[in-house]
Write an enzyme that holds these catalytic residues in place. Structure first.
Site: not given
Length: 329
Positions: A26, A108, A191, A195
């Protein structure tokens, strides 16, 4: 001050004679694979049978295998799949092909931090996380620049995991801009918080509420869109370039005064308390548990909320305006 590491701090030759399998093709997978390839590395791609990305990877000059085959051939495995798919793919396709000396890596830390993936002790476990979307990581690399990245070591079986992670970061262009050392826990928690509280959740609701307030007061929806959504980028670009101070130096005195006297009426101690609750839910695993359960049920709540939000008036107004913006076409 926190230390950043650059090209001279990392040894790309540590990746020589290693086959690197990029699992997923991706946004990030595409960037990692091609940047590493252009850095002289031996790169292959692992995809599930029938993946729509296969033809693109092949046309980009990469060899494509099943995930299992790629992991069997590879010395280094980089998992670049959505968080909710990683555990099943790991258990079925990746774990059976792990051998002593291999490197398992992530962009991640979600699945490691919350114990969804538990690697064996005989592999290195590292993270290299560019702080930008894949197309930017690729574009900057092609232009001789780079995107800053985080790197971390969760498990150092070889004794060289840190140097290897830095070498990988160099291979994708991260050390051109600077890389920052962290750990899986810190990266994951910050993170997710960013978000939820600021970048996605906080900002989206702020924009919608501002838009609704103006429209409900009788102002044109198009003007509300400009003031509460379109101009966000103008302000954020100033912040990114020079911080809050440079942003304030670049706006009118009227806007700066309004910033100081009105901002804290919205974002105050009560807001911060709610942010602390959001952070606690992340730290204690509540959010991760809820997200995993939601995905196990095929995302019914997420699908419902996605549909509801897509019907908000701001989307209709924005679509119409953007179609008239020549610079967005």
């Amino acid at each position: 001050m926190t230390q950043l590491f650059y090209d001279t701090d990392a040894d790309l030759s540590l990746l020589n004679n290693k086959t690197i399998a990029i699992i997923g093709y991706g946004s990030q997978g595409h960037a990692h694979a091609l940047n590493l390839k252009d850095s002289g590395m031996d790169v292959i791609v692992g995809l599930y049978k029938g993946s729509k990305s296969e033809s693109k990877a092949v046309s980009d000059g990469l060899q494509v295998f099943s995930v299992s085959e790629a992991c069997e051939k590879a010395d280094w495995i980089m998992i670049l799949l959505p968080d909710e798919f990683q555990k099943d793919v790991y258990l079925k396709e990746i774990e059976p092909n792990l051998k002593e000396g291999k490197i398992l890596s992530f962009a991640h830390g979600f699945n490691i931090r919350f114990g969804l993936i538990k690697p064996p002790s005989f592999v290195d476990v590292v993270m290299i996380a560019p702080k930008g979307p894949g197309h930017t990581v690729r574009w900057e690399y092609q232009n001789g620049q780079g995107v800053p990245a985080l790197f971390a070591v969760e498990q150092d079986s070889s004794g060289s995991a840190r140097s290897l992670a830095m070498a990988y970061a160099k291979g994708i262009g991260g050390t051109r801009a600077g890389i920052l050392e962290t750990n899986f826990k810190e990266e994951t928690e910050t993170d997710l918080f960013g978000e939820q509280a600021v970048l996605c959740g906080g900002l989206s609701e702020l924009v919608k509420s501002g838009f609704e307030t103006l429209v409900e007061a009788g102002y044109q929806p198009e003007l509300a869109y400009f003031e509460c959504l379109h101009e966000v980028k103008l302000i954020v670009d100033l912040m990114v370039k020079g911080g809050l101070s440079q942003m304030r130096d670049s706006i009118s005195n009227t806007a700066e005064y309004g910033d100081y006297v009105s901002g804290k009426r919205l974002i105050n101690s009560d807001t911060k308390k709610e942010m602390q609750k959001i952070l606690k839910d992340i730290q204690d695993g509540t959010f991760a548990k809820n997200f995993v359960e939601e995905c196990d049920k095929n995302k019914p709540l997420m699908t419902k909320l996605r549909e509801e939000n897509s019907k908000h008036e701001i989307e209709k107004v924005g679509k119409g305006l953007r179609s008239m913006f020549s610079w967005l076409k």
